[in-house]
Design a protein around this motif. Structure first.
Motif, PDB file in Angstrom:
ATOM      1  N   LYS A   1      11.970  -8.663   6.189  1.00 26.88           N
ATOM      2  CA  LYS A   1      12.734  -9.825   6.619  1.00 26.88           C
ATOM      3  C   LYS A   1      13.642 -10.241   5.471  1.00 26.88           C
ATOM      4  CE  LYS A   1      12.033 -14.485   8.331  1.00 26.88           C
ATOM      5  NZ  LYS A   1      11.034 -15.493   8.650  1.00 26.88           N
TER       6      LYS A   1
ATOM      7  N   THR B   1      16.125 -13.322   4.163  1.00 21.37           N
ATOM      8  CA  THR B   1      16.385 -14.737   4.416  1.00 21.37           C
ATOM      9  C   THR B   1      17.334 -15.291   3.367  1.00 21.37           C
ATOM     10  OG1 THR B   1      14.131 -14.942   5.271  1.00 21.37           O
ATOM     11  CG2 THR B   1      15.276 -16.983   4.751  1.00 21.37           C
TER      12      THR B   1
ATOM     13  N   GLU C   1      17.176 -18.665   9.900  1.00 21.25           N
ATOM     14  CA  GLU C   1      16.225 -19.242   8.955  1.00 21.25           C
ATOM     15  C   GLU C   1      16.811 -19.189   7.541  1.00 21.25           C
ATOM     16  OE1 GLU C   1      11.890 -18.293   7.142  1.00 21.25           O
ATOM     17  OE2 GLU C   1      12.049 -18.209   9.337  1.00 21.25           O
TER      18      GLU C   1
END
Length: 129
Positions: free
Chosen positions: A2, A4, A57
């Motif tokens: 992920k 971010t 996010e």
């Protein structure tokens, strides 16, 4: 895996996060950790937070250490708006006490586009496709 985006502020993380969540539709604070007694930052202020800004996010951090750098326009949030009114509102809010890199206009690649740095130095491109 992920990836971010991570924004580092020096004392203004909560103010920035609130502005972004109030201004960009579909945004909310996901969680907040605050500095406690005896920690490096002022007690009760945002230490680390997660927010969803328009569905993206973003990590938000208040650094207790002063740095010789800040944000750069080389990184920005790109916002596609759904109407003139929505775009005008977002531009009006985010540009207050900030500065324009490209004022609202037709630049050929977009009928209506603006690029600005907000009052915290974070760069935004606000587009009406």
């Amino acid at each position: 895996m992920k990836v971010t985006p991570f924004l580092m502020f020096e004392g203004r993380a909560e103010e920035a996060m609130a502005l972004y969540c109030e201004t960009v539709p579909g945004s909310s604070v996901l969680d907040v950790t605050r500095y406690g007694a005896g920690e490096d930052g002022p007690e009760g202020t945002v230490k680390l937070a997660r927010a969803s800004i328009g569905g993206q996010e973003v990590m938000i951090f208040n650094s207790p250490v002063h740095h010789a750098f800040t944000f750069t326009p080389s990184f920005w949030f790109f916002v596609d708006c759904s109407s003139d009114e929505e775009q005008d509102r977002i531009i009006d809010v985010l540009s207050k006490d900030g500065s324009f890199l490209m004022p609202t206009g037709n630049y050929g690649f977009s009928q209506r586009f603006a690029w600005l740095n907000d009052r915290f130095g974070v760069s935004w491109q606000i587009n009406l496709p």
